[in-house]
Design an enzyme around this catalytic site. Sequence first.
Site, PDB file in Angstrom:
ATOM      1  N   HIS A 194       0.788  -1.241   0.000  1.00 51.16           N
ATOM      2  CA  HIS A 194       0.000   0.000   0.000  1.00 51.16           C
ATOM      3  C   HIS A 194       0.821   1.292   0.000  1.00 51.16           C
ATOM      4  O   HIS A 194       0.261   2.369  -0.104  1.00 51.16           O
ATOM      5  CB  HIS A 194      -0.955   0.016   1.202  1.00 51.16           C
TER       6      HIS A 194
HETATM    7  C1  UD1 Z   1      -1.802   5.360   6.160  1.00 48.46           C
HETATM    8  C2  UD1 Z   1      -0.494   5.792   6.829  1.00 48.46           C
HETATM    9  C3  UD1 Z   1       0.520   4.668   6.730  1.00 48.46           C
HETATM   10  C4  UD1 Z   1      -0.021   3.366   7.285  1.00 48.46           C
HETATM   11  C5  UD1 Z   1      -1.338   3.048   6.584  1.00 48.46           C
HETATM   12  C6  UD1 Z   1      -1.937   1.800   7.188  1.00 48.46           C
HETATM   13  C7  UD1 Z   1      -0.036   8.205   6.662  1.00 48.46           C
HETATM   14  C8  UD1 Z   1       0.830   9.214   6.053  1.00 48.46           C
HETATM   15  N1  UD1 Z   1       0.082   6.948   6.175  1.00 48.46           N
HETATM   16  O1  UD1 Z   1      -1.523   5.202   4.774  1.00 48.46           O
HETATM   17  O2  UD1 Z   1       1.662   5.013   7.485  1.00 48.46           O
HETATM   18  O3  UD1 Z   1       0.900   2.320   7.023  1.00 48.46           O
HETATM   19  O4  UD1 Z   1      -2.228   4.153   6.759  1.00 48.46           O
HETATM   20  O5  UD1 Z   1      -2.973   1.296   6.421  1.00 48.46           O
HETATM   21  O6  UD1 Z   1      -0.789   8.517   7.554  1.00 48.46           O
HETATM   22  N2  UD1 Z   1      -8.930   5.062   1.872  1.00 48.46           N
HETATM   23  C9  UD1 Z   1     -10.175   4.519   1.657  1.00 48.46           C
HETATM   24  N3  UD1 Z   1     -10.765   3.899   2.723  1.00 48.46           N
HETATM   25  C10 UD1 Z   1     -10.165   3.789   3.932  1.00 48.46           C
HETATM   26  C11 UD1 Z   1      -8.884   4.321   4.118  1.00 48.46           C
HETATM   27  C12 UD1 Z   1      -8.267   4.957   3.065  1.00 48.46           C
HETATM   28  O7  UD1 Z   1     -10.747   4.592   0.571  1.00 48.46           O
HETATM   29  O8  UD1 Z   1     -10.775   3.236   4.870  1.00 48.46           O
HETATM   30  C13 UD1 Z   1      -8.282   5.787   0.777  1.00 48.46           C
HETATM   31  C14 UD1 Z   1      -8.101   7.264   1.142  1.00 48.46           C
HETATM   32  O9  UD1 Z   1      -9.219   8.009   0.848  1.00 48.46           O
HETATM   33  C15 UD1 Z   1      -6.894   7.648   0.330  1.00 48.46           C
HETATM   34  C16 UD1 Z   1      -6.088   6.358   0.285  1.00 48.46           C
HETATM   35  O10 UD1 Z   1      -6.966   5.294   0.596  1.00 48.46           O
HETATM   36  O11 UD1 Z   1      -7.247   8.012  -0.968  1.00 48.46           O
HETATM   37  C17 UD1 Z   1      -4.922   6.396   1.243  1.00 48.46           C
HETATM   38  O12 UD1 Z   1      -5.357   6.624   2.581  1.00 48.46           O
HETATM   39  P1  UD1 Z   1      -4.487   7.491   3.625  1.00 48.46           P
HETATM   40  O13 UD1 Z   1      -5.117   7.404   4.953  1.00 48.46           O
HETATM   41  O14 UD1 Z   1      -4.225   8.824   3.049  1.00 48.46           O
HETATM   42  O15 UD1 Z   1      -3.064   6.770   3.659  1.00 48.46           O
HETATM   43  P2  UD1 Z   1      -2.684   5.212   3.692  1.00 48.46           P
HETATM   44  O16 UD1 Z   1      -2.073   4.847   2.395  1.00 48.46           O
HETATM   45  O17 UD1 Z   1      -3.830   4.385   4.174  1.00 48.46           O
END
Ligand code: UD1
Length: 352
Positions: A194
């Site tokens: 991820h």
């Molecule tokens: C975040 C953390 C990372 C951790 C990971 C665990 C930061 C900078 N990164 O990364 O350190 O390893 O979480 O999973 O905080 N999204 C969904 N549904 C969800 C969650 C996320 O659709 O339930 C989408 C978000 O809208 C976004 C993308 O996934 O577009 C990434 O989510 P984000 O929380 O920004 O960062 P992660 O890659 O999950």
Amino acid sequence: MKKIIAIIGARPQFIKHAPIALAMQNDFILKTLHTGQHYDANMSKIFFDELNIKKPDYQLNIGGGTHGQQTGDMLKAIEPILFNESPDAVIVYGDTNSTLAGALAAAKLNIPVIHIEAGLRSFNRKMPEEINRLLTDQISGLLFCPNQTALAQLREEGIKAAAFVTGDIMADLLKLTSSRLPLITSEFVYATIHRPYNTDDPKRLHQILVNLNKLPWKVKFAVHPRTRKIMKEHDIKEHDFNNITFVSPLGYFENIQHLKSAKALITDSGGMQKEAYLLKTPCTTLRSETEWTETLTHGWNQLLFEPIDLLNEKVIAQLNLIAESEPIHNELLYGDGQAALQIKAHISEFLD
Ligand code: UD1
């Protein structure tokens, strides 16, 4: 009783919070604020249900957006809550945007920040998590490190605040649960990917999938929403990879069960490198560095970033080496499963 607010928001933080909540429930008023960073049921609610974590006292809905936007929106929304609650301290976990926003909001209100999982470094400042860790450690008043390396790093950076090595809280939970989970009998490699540097460039993501598809074992790939989104946007189709079974992110127990049963793990997660080590599952980490360097020492974990075409060869070589040489394995590498109790005792003393 002293009042503490724990700020949580991303999947690994729900897992880290579970043993802390259990250890602290009778001695503190412990409230939780969920930023909403992770919001899908299989990224959030399932962990509350499975790990018996009480519903958050405050639920924000700040998921998605750019890093600056996400962190800024959280800071703005957390501040008035902390102001009204006026807790004796705020707990933050790990290195996500929710960690930094919570720490910053508290520090600016002069509320002591307690950072759990402090002192870890990848030394790669291009990772948003590295920035989150560096800054959070600087403004924390009480820091808990999973190992001596992390504590030494804090001191090296001139951080003089109270800091203790307690072992790792994810290891606490793993010790409590893993032996109760039955093994999956079929042979497979487990994969989770991820990180932005593996997913945001669709060519790189495609290459990773091509290489997973070439492995001599079936691959089970738990697809994080970030990865799922990019696959969809760039028309990367599951059915082009017939050696890979794509599944939604798993809950805590199912994930550990897969981890424990798999022939090998291929991941870019931080927490899963540790869990794989403790479960003696060989791990290949698709990164050029790791914060959990001690997992690399005897070959239980190995790094691979470029060229990704070496994946097959590296995984097979690692499995052969482990089978032949039975490398040293330290099951106490991340503590004896009592990290949360030690943390509670230190917090009591600190706030006394
Ligand atoms: C975040 C953390 C990372 C951790 C990971 C665990 C930061 C900078 N990164 O990364 O350190 O390893 O979480 O999973 O905080 N999204 C969904 N549904 C969800 C969650 C996320 O659709 O339930 C989408 C978000 O809208 C976004 C993308 O996934 O577009 C990434 O989510 P984000 O929380 O920004 O960062 P992660 O890659 O999950």
